[in-house]
Design a protein around this motif. Structure first.
Motif, PDB file in Angstrom:
ATOM      1  N   LEU A  48      -2.959   1.674   3.906  1.00 14.05           N
ATOM      2  CA  LEU A  48      -2.587   3.074   4.111  1.00 14.05           C
ATOM      3  C   LEU A  48      -3.201   3.519   5.435  1.00 14.05           C
ATOM      4  CD1 LEU A  48      -2.977   4.535   0.503  1.00 14.05           C
ATOM      5  CD2 LEU A  48      -0.936   3.625   1.637  1.00 14.05           C
ATOM      6  N   ALA A  97      -1.158  -0.407   0.021  1.00 12.62           N
ATOM      7  CA  ALA A  97       0.024  -0.319  -0.852  1.00 12.62           C
ATOM      8  C   ALA A  97       0.731  -1.661  -0.894  1.00 12.62           C
ATOM      9  CB  ALA A  97       0.980   0.753  -0.328  1.00 12.62           C
ATOM     10  N   THR A 125      -2.305   0.604  -4.367  1.00 15.47           N
ATOM     11  CA  THR A 125      -1.338   1.540  -4.944  1.00 15.47           C
ATOM     12  C   THR A 125       0.062   0.940  -4.893  1.00 15.47           C
ATOM     13  OG1 THR A 125      -0.851   2.609  -2.832  1.00 15.47           O
ATOM     14  CG2 THR A 125      -2.666   3.518  -4.111  1.00 15.47           C
ATOM     15  N   ARG A 126       0.897   1.397  -5.789  1.00 16.13           N
ATOM     16  CA  ARG A 126       2.310   1.040  -5.733  1.00 16.13           C
ATOM     17  C   ARG A 126       2.942   1.884  -4.637  1.00 16.13           C
ATOM     18  NH1 ARG A 126       6.213  -0.157 -10.037  1.00 16.13           N
ATOM     19  NH2 ARG A 126       8.322   0.389  -9.376  1.00 16.13           N
ATOM     20  N   SER A 127       3.778   1.278  -3.804  1.00 10.21           N
ATOM     21  CA  SER A 127       4.427   2.020  -2.721  1.00 10.21           C
ATOM     22  C   SER A 127       5.244   3.174  -3.271  1.00 10.21           C
ATOM     23  CB  SER A 127       5.336   1.091  -1.922  1.00 10.21           C
ATOM     24  OG  SER A 127       4.560   0.228  -1.127  1.00 10.21           O
ATOM     25  N   ASN A 145      -0.334   1.628 -10.718  1.00  9.10           N
ATOM     26  CA  ASN A 145       1.085   1.257 -10.601  1.00  9.10           C
ATOM     27  C   ASN A 145       1.930   2.407 -11.157  1.00  9.10           C
ATOM     28  OD1 ASN A 145       3.445  -0.159 -10.202  1.00  9.10           O
ATOM     29  ND2 ASN A 145       3.274  -1.312 -12.123  1.00  9.10           N
ATOM     30  N   PRO A 181       6.464  -3.001   1.344  1.00  3.03           N
ATOM     31  CA  PRO A 181       5.335  -2.067   1.227  1.00  3.03           C
ATOM     32  C   PRO A 181       5.503  -0.857   2.150  1.00  3.03           C
ATOM     33  CG  PRO A 181       4.672  -4.004   2.497  1.00  3.03           C
ATOM     34  CD  PRO A 181       6.130  -4.195   2.146  1.00  3.03           C
ATOM     35  N   TYR A 215      -1.049   9.691  -5.499  1.00  9.06           N
ATOM     36  CA  TYR A 215      -1.707   8.377  -5.597  1.00  9.06           C
ATOM     37  C   TYR A 215      -1.879   7.734  -4.219  1.00  9.06           C
ATOM     38  CZ  TYR A 215      -1.652   8.777 -10.577  1.00  9.06           C
ATOM     39  OH  TYR A 215      -1.892   9.224 -11.843  1.00  9.06           O
ATOM     40  N   ARG A 216      -1.197   8.272  -3.219  1.00 11.38           N
ATOM     41  CA  ARG A 216      -1.448   7.813  -1.853  1.00 11.38           C
ATOM     42  C   ARG A 216      -2.384   8.778  -1.129  1.00 11.38           C
ATOM     43  NH1 ARG A 216       3.095   8.760   2.114  1.00 11.38           N
ATOM     44  NH2 ARG A 216       1.763  10.419   2.886  1.00 11.38           N
ATOM     45  N   THR A 244       3.640   2.376   4.021  1.00 10.61           N
ATOM     46  CA  THR A 244       2.373   2.976   4.409  1.00 10.61           C
ATOM     47  C   THR A 244       2.476   4.500   4.301  1.00 10.61           C
ATOM     48  OG1 THR A 244       0.583   2.914   6.037  1.00 10.61           O
ATOM     49  CG2 THR A 244       2.820   3.048   6.911  1.00 10.61           C
TER      50      THR A 244
END
Lengths: 460, 460
Positions: free
Chosen positions: B120, B228, B198-200, B160, B209, B180-181, B211
């Motif tokens: 990220l 991610a 983290t899940r994208s 996830n 993926p 979550y990001r 960012t």
């Protein structure tokens, strides 16, 4: 004790089931539309089915072994989607084989240059011989009609009529400019030209040639080949011709007409709970020979399967029979549509409504209504239910090609209206592939189809 | 004789010119909207400009030499588009360099397996050292908050959390799951974990993926790396973890923070004929380092250029100043937006309206209105003018990130709302490339931008 427990469980499961059905049955359309949407967006199989149809089977041209494979696939998928009755309706299809084809041009004293091309479907070929002639640029049909026999004789007539980029909805310019593919070649053929080159019917400026059906007058004894080239090649050719350069074209194709074969409309239905009146959900299974037919019309096929699957999965107690018809031979004959309508008439089946999805798998934006004003007004009253799904346009008045023959039986018709901006970039080309389809856009199209079928089933 | 002829010609050309301006000046909005649309759809340069920005320049990350190139390009394009005054507004940007990065996992006794990943933006690195730890799957932040220090310590926390596929507009699920990001990593970092996976943030189920920016609490002395992985990898990882398999991850990144550098907001305007009150047309010039930034936000940049070009080409006599602001550093800091708002306040510039295009170059469907009810109601009255262009949704209430700092100055804000279904498949990824943009969809977005600017210029 165990018996009591069993009875309690039975009672509870009965409650749950009846509650589910109850929600579906009362006319709370916003809630029911939401249930349909939730089901399709989270459990829909349309995208994976489309992958199979386009990648495992591929092009599905009338008379081809691939179309036969697709018919078997469709029977299977209709059953899996919940159709309780599935059958095949035999349809005669005229066979046209493209064979090999090439076009070269020679500008002035330059050497021969290969041009991307595609014969129009149903065009005469050159029997593998070189057809050579000078290209004559004609701006439009009005200009062509003013030419003398001597001007035209032995020339290869080239129409470079582009889409009008200013028209917001490309369908409108397609219907206008389209005559240079589907009508004008017959006219040119009768007047002594050697061949006809058309600009592909496209919004784009790339070099991808687009095929599509054309036909000749039946009393034309000197049918000439007709082909399309990409927009870029067309513009370059026009530019060279405007510079007063003499341009010779050499065309060679081995296309042939074959014996009439049999393909099938593939039909599957869920019977009505109240009566056997029929609501048709339609698309066409065939595609052009040069195309995977992902948007045209694999998307429509999986939209239809998805409607059945959702009705079954949500245990919707449909009043009327919901019948999916996957027509054959839409691209070069529409005999599937004609046979179906004949059978409806013969069997005196009562149809309440028919909707087709044949404009691609892009985000839905509306439903085109081809029906009497009274029926239109009824649909208009439901507009607000569709708005949360981005569906706002109910002003169009056309309907799908395959269901058009039902019009003379006074059946209200409709067509799904997806976003149209990308469609004519890929229509009838080798570029109409699975990767051009977005999963969510495809599923949303199915949502709209299922919602309109649902609300009509409850109201008509 | 010659003088007479000259005067006649002068008179005629004057007539033509004044007629053109007259049409523009009287409040016949349907006609004027059509003129704007015709001009952009037939003469628009947005698509070719976007090709240059993405293909000749490419990624335009804050602090990079590419962004400096893009600034020079933007100055030039603003002048070509008709801006009579163009200037650069200095903006400090914090520099973050991705460096090299890799993630491997080891399931039970299997060998190490490489996983597609992206750090990220703004994440701490591992200084080129292997960071090794056991992965702990946590379903959501509520579950995480219940964990003890011992549960978390030295673990690599894996969230996830997928997009909710049932939500029709993916922007809504992005705003929900997005925490979550952009927020939760800071929380996890403070609680003793080793890293966060983290899940994208994506609508898709592929392995690309995504960012995007994240940040830490300023008093966090033990900042941990955050990254991610694609949706497919995330689901496979969850599946393996659910099977009670112990999974070790090995992360290695060389990302660093650099010195603060200077980038620029690039600003160009056409002065008003009536006053110097300002209407802002905005986008951001920067992109993520791993992305061409075609939709995010090259599309917005060329939308803005197109508005100026059309106003100039149609000789629209704008009442107020039409100012294009191409902001810098939207992706990882929004310092461009902050500096601009500070300068507006300092110079006491009166702004009537600001609209941003930062949601991609897809077909326009609406305009989001972030303004007081009175102003909203005024825009609502113009809805029907937009409908022929497929623009029907005026119900959203957000506005662009870069113009948000203008909100505290009570300026009515807005954002273009394109179709959103494809956007989050490619957002902040290497897949956000020029070929994902459709020429006509892009131009139609510019049409909507120019139309709303035009009607506000005439009415406010």
């Amino acid at each position: 004790m165990k018996v009591y427990l069993f009875l309690i469980l039975l009672f509870c499961s009965g409650l749950c089931l009846s509650q589910k059905k109850k929600i579906i049955r009362k006319a709370d359309f916003p809630t029911e539309f939401r249930m349909i949407s939730d089901d399709i967006l989270s459990k829909g199989k349309a995208y994976e089915q489309l992958r199979e149809l386009t990648k495992k089977i591929g092009p599905r041209f009338s008379g081809s072994s691939n179309l036969t494979k697709a018919e078997d696939w469709a029977v299977q998928k209709l059953k899996e989607s919940g159709a309780t009755q599935v059958w095949k309706q035999a349809v005669p299809v005229k066979v046209w084989n493209r064979g090999k084809e090439s076009l070269e041009i020679k500008i002035g004293n330059n050497s021969w240059k290969k041009i991307n091309m595609t014969a129009l479907g149903g065009s005469e070929g050159t029997a593998g011989q070189d057809l050579v002639g000078e290209i004559l640029l004609v701006k439009n049909i009005e200009e062509f009609n003013k030419l003398n026999f001597a001007d035209i004789k032995d020339k290869i007539i080239f129409f470079n009529v582009p889409f009008d980029q200013k028209i917001v909805n490309p369908v409108e310019t397609y219907l206008e400019v389209g005559k240079y593919r589907w009508a004008i070649p017959a006219n040119v053929s009768r007047r002594g030209a050697k061949a006809i080159i058309t600009r592909s019917l496209t919004s784009a400026f790339d070099d991808v040639p687009h095929t599509g059906s054309m036909s000749y007058d039946t009393d034309d004894n000197n049918k000439i080949p007709a082909l399309a080239i990409g927009a870029k090649s067309a513009d370059e050719l026009e530019e060279a011709l405007k510079n007063k350069q003499k341009i010779i074209a050499k065309l060679n194709t081995t296309s042939t007409f074959g014996e009439t074969k049999t393909n099938f409309n593939i039909i599957g239905e869920i019977p009505g709970n109240k009566d056997n009146n029929i609501i048709v959900v339609a698309a066409h299974l065939d595609s052009w020979d040069i195309s995977e037919g992902a948007h045209d019309n694999g998307a429509g096929v999986v939209h239809c399967l998805e409607v059945l699957r959702a009705f079954k999965n949500l245990d919707i107690q449909n009043n009327h029979t919901i019948r999916v018809v996957l027509f054959t031979n839409e691209e070069n004959g529409v005999t599937g549509g004609e046979v179906y309508a004949q059978q409806v008439k013969k069997k005196e089946e009562k149809h309440l409504f028919a909707i087709e999805s044949d404009a691609g798998g892009f985000s839905p934006r509306g439903i085109s209504l081809d029906m009497i004003p009274e029926r239109r007004r009824q649909v208009f009253e439901w507009k607000s239910y569709f708005l949360p799904y981005g569906v706002y346009d109910f002003d169009q008045t056309y309907s799908g090609q395959d269901i058009q023959p039902l019009k003379k039986l006074d059946i209200p018709l409709a067509e799904l209206v997806p976003d149209t901006q990308r469609y004519f970039d890929i229509h009838h080309t080798s570029e109409d592939t699975f990767d051009k389809v977005n999963r969510r856009e495809l599923l949303l199209g199915a949502v709209t189809m299922a919602q309109i079928v649902y609300i009509i089933d409850k109201n008509w």
